[in-house]
Design a protein around this motif. Structure first.
Motif, short mmCIF file in Angstrom:
data_model
loop_
_atom_site.label_atom_id
_atom_site.label_comp_id
_atom_site.label_asym_id
_atom_site.label_seq_id
_atom_site.Cartn_x
_atom_site.Cartn_y
_atom_site.Cartn_z
N ARG A 9 -48.44 -6.96 50.71
CA ARG A 9 -47.97 -8.33 50.91
C ARG A 9 -46.82 -8.66 49.96
O ARG A 9 -45.90 -9.40 50.33
N THR B 214 -53.80 -13.35 44.74
CA THR B 214 -54.02 -13.77 46.13
C THR B 214 -53.58 -15.22 46.34
O THR B 214 -52.93 -15.55 47.35
N ALA B 215 -53.93 -16.10 45.40
CA ALA B 215 -53.55 -17.51 45.53
C ALA B 215 -52.03 -17.68 45.50
O ALA B 215 -51.46 -18.47 46.28
N LEU C 18 -49.74 -15.50 46.37
CA LEU C 18 -49.17 -14.98 47.61
C LEU C 18 -49.36 -15.96 48.76
O LEU C 18 -48.49 -16.07 49.65
N SER C 19 -50.45 -16.68 48.76
CA SER C 19 -50.67 -17.70 49.80
C SER C 19 -49.65 -18.82 49.66
O SER C 19 -49.14 -19.34 50.67
N THR C 20 -49.34 -19.19 48.42
CA THR C 20 -48.32 -20.22 48.19
C THR C 20 -46.96 -19.75 48.69
O THR C 20 -46.20 -20.51 49.32
N ARG D 18 -46.32 -17.57 51.00
CA ARG D 18 -46.32 -17.54 52.46
C ARG D 18 -46.11 -18.94 53.04
O ARG D 18 -45.35 -19.11 54.02
N ALA D 19 -46.77 -19.96 52.45
CA ALA D 19 -46.61 -21.33 52.95
C ALA D 19 -45.17 -21.80 52.77
O ALA D 19 -44.59 -22.44 53.68
N ASN E 253 -43.02 -20.01 55.40
CA ASN E 253 -43.28 -20.54 56.75
C ASN E 253 -42.54 -21.85 56.96
O ASN E 253 -41.93 -22.09 58.02
#
Length: 457
Positions: free
Chosen positions: A268, A339-340, A342-344, A346-347, A350
């Protein structure tokens, strides 16, 4: 209330206790020995035997005494067995029903004591071995012993009925007790499996400090399990065992998946960095699109897109910073943090992707409607006519609940068409209005279909 083995008489022991002990001993003798006793008494005894009515009364009294002793023994055995059942229930169950069962058993215990005292008093009151036993005394002894036996029998019947009523409570308690040992063993095995999985992960070079901390926190729980249900109660021990097994299994699963998670995070990181770079290139293409929109269309068609280039640049910059933090967290093997982050990222990407795409999509749609607005008009009119046909199906007049919003949609479309007139038409307003009309029509269609689907056939 316990029958004890026969022992030599003690001068201080009541005569009734001697007789009771002899009777219970006789009941426990082998059959051959019991059959031999009358012959022994007849041949070697020293008591003088008298014939006639007195001896008949003596024999009947002795038979009553033996029957009462047997009833006493049966009641004692039943009470002992039932006490075990009550102890089983109280070890597991603290419900109102269980407490009521204990209270009822205690009440029965008091009745048993009363019946037992009646029996013991009847035995103590009469010495059936006296040489000068009178017939009237023997008859009275038989009557009292028979009454004692009958009372013991009645109490035994009540005890049996009470035992039958304990079935559900006892079954539930026995089920929990049967689950206890396997549950504790599963908890122990689960902790062992989690520990082994953690060791394997560490040998591969990965840290799992958070998992190790979670596993260590289960240590005191294991100590309590080892102390047993006697120290902590059966329900509590069973719940603890199931919770420890569940949490240990979660640690084991996460530990075994850790290498896969590390590889996934690495993938990722590379993928999101590549995407951020691509968005940087695309964001640079938004300004030319905006320039064309400004040159060819009214301000209302592009004003909401003015901030897209700057916002896209800022979002990509923030995403790259978060990627750097995520790489540091991954290198430190702080998996949840990585992980947290990487989620940020991605958001952020997007959101940037959507805004950058919106500019190009806006220009494409405005070009299409400027070239041929009739296509958008026909598409919207078709949706309205299709809904009107559906509303009239099986009816002479439409339902006002359906007709009103469809009529309003027709009027709204005509007003939108009117905005195309003039030197600088607001094509974007026209497009948003036609799209709004189609959405309103779609809601009416869905309402009609729902109502007809719910109607009885």
């Amino acid at each position: 209330m316990t029958a004890t083995p026969a022992q030599p008489y003690s001068p201080s022991e009541p005569r009734a206790h001697h007789a009771l002990r002899d009777t219970l001993t006789l009941l426990a003798l082998p059959l051959v020995a019991a059959l031999a006793l009358p012959a022994a008494f007849a041949g070697g005894g020293t008591r003088r035997w008298f014939g006639g009515r007195a001896e008949n009364q003596r024999a009947e009294a002795q038979a009553a005494k033996d029957a009462a002793a047997a009833a006493f023994y049966e009641l004692d055995t039943a009470q002992r067995d039932l006490r075990i059942s009550i102890e089983t229930i109280t070890a597991v169950d603290d419900s109102p029903a269980a407490r009521r069962a204990v209270s009822d058993f205690e009440a029965l215990g008091r009745r048993i004591d009363e019946a037992s005292h009646q029996y013991i008093n009847a035995v103590d009151a009469h010495d059936l071995d006296r040489d000068d036993l009178e017939a009237s005394v023997a008859a009275r002894a038989r009557t009292e012993l028979t009454a004692a036996k009958d009372e013991l029998g009645r109490v035994k019947q009540d005890l049996d009925r009470f035992a039958d009523g304990l079935g559900p409570l006892l079954g539930k308690a026995e089920t929990q007790l049967a689950r206890l040992a396997p549950a504790v063993e599963r908890a122990r095995q689960g902790l062992l499996a989690a520990s082994n999985a953690l060791d394997a992960v560490r040998q591969s070079g990965l840290k799992a400090d958070d998992l190790a901390a979670r596993l260590a926190a289960l240590g005191p729980e294991l100590t309590k399990l080892n102390q047993g249900a006697g120290a902590h109660g059966v329900p509590q021990t069973l719940e603890r065992a199931e919770r420890v097994a569940r949490e240990a299994e979660a640690v084991r699963v996460e530990a075994e998946r850790l290498p896969e998670k590390a590889a996934e995070i690495d993938h990722r990181l590379v993928s999101l960095r590549t995407r951020a770079q691509a968005l940087t290139t695309r964001a640079g293409q938004v300004e030319p699109v905006l320039s064309e929109l400004r040159r060819r269309f009214a301000a209302a068609c592009w004003q909401d897109l003015q901030q897209v280039p700057d916002q896209a640049t800022e979002n990509v910059r923030q995403a790259e910073l978060k990627l750097t933090e995520a790489r540091a967290a991954r290198d430190a093997q702080r998996w949840p943090d990585a992980t947290a982050l990487l989620s940020t990222v991605r958001a952020l990407l997007n959101s940037t992707d959507e805004s950058v795409s919106a500019a190009g999509d806006r220009l494409r749609r405005l070009n299409a409607v400027q070239k041929d607005p009739q296509q958008e008009i026909d598409r919207t009119r078709f949706a309205i006519r299709d809904a009107q046909r559906l509303a009239m199906t099986g009816r002479n007049t439409p339902d006002p609940r359906h007709a009103r919003p469809l009529d309003e949609s027709v009027a709204r479309l005509e007003r939108a068409i009117g905005t195309l007139e003039g030197r600088h038409p607001d094509y974007w307003h026209f497009l948003t209005e036609t799209e709004g009309v189609r959405q309103a029509v779609a809601r009416v269609v869905a309402q009609i279909r729902d109502e007809r689907g719910a109607a009885p056939h």
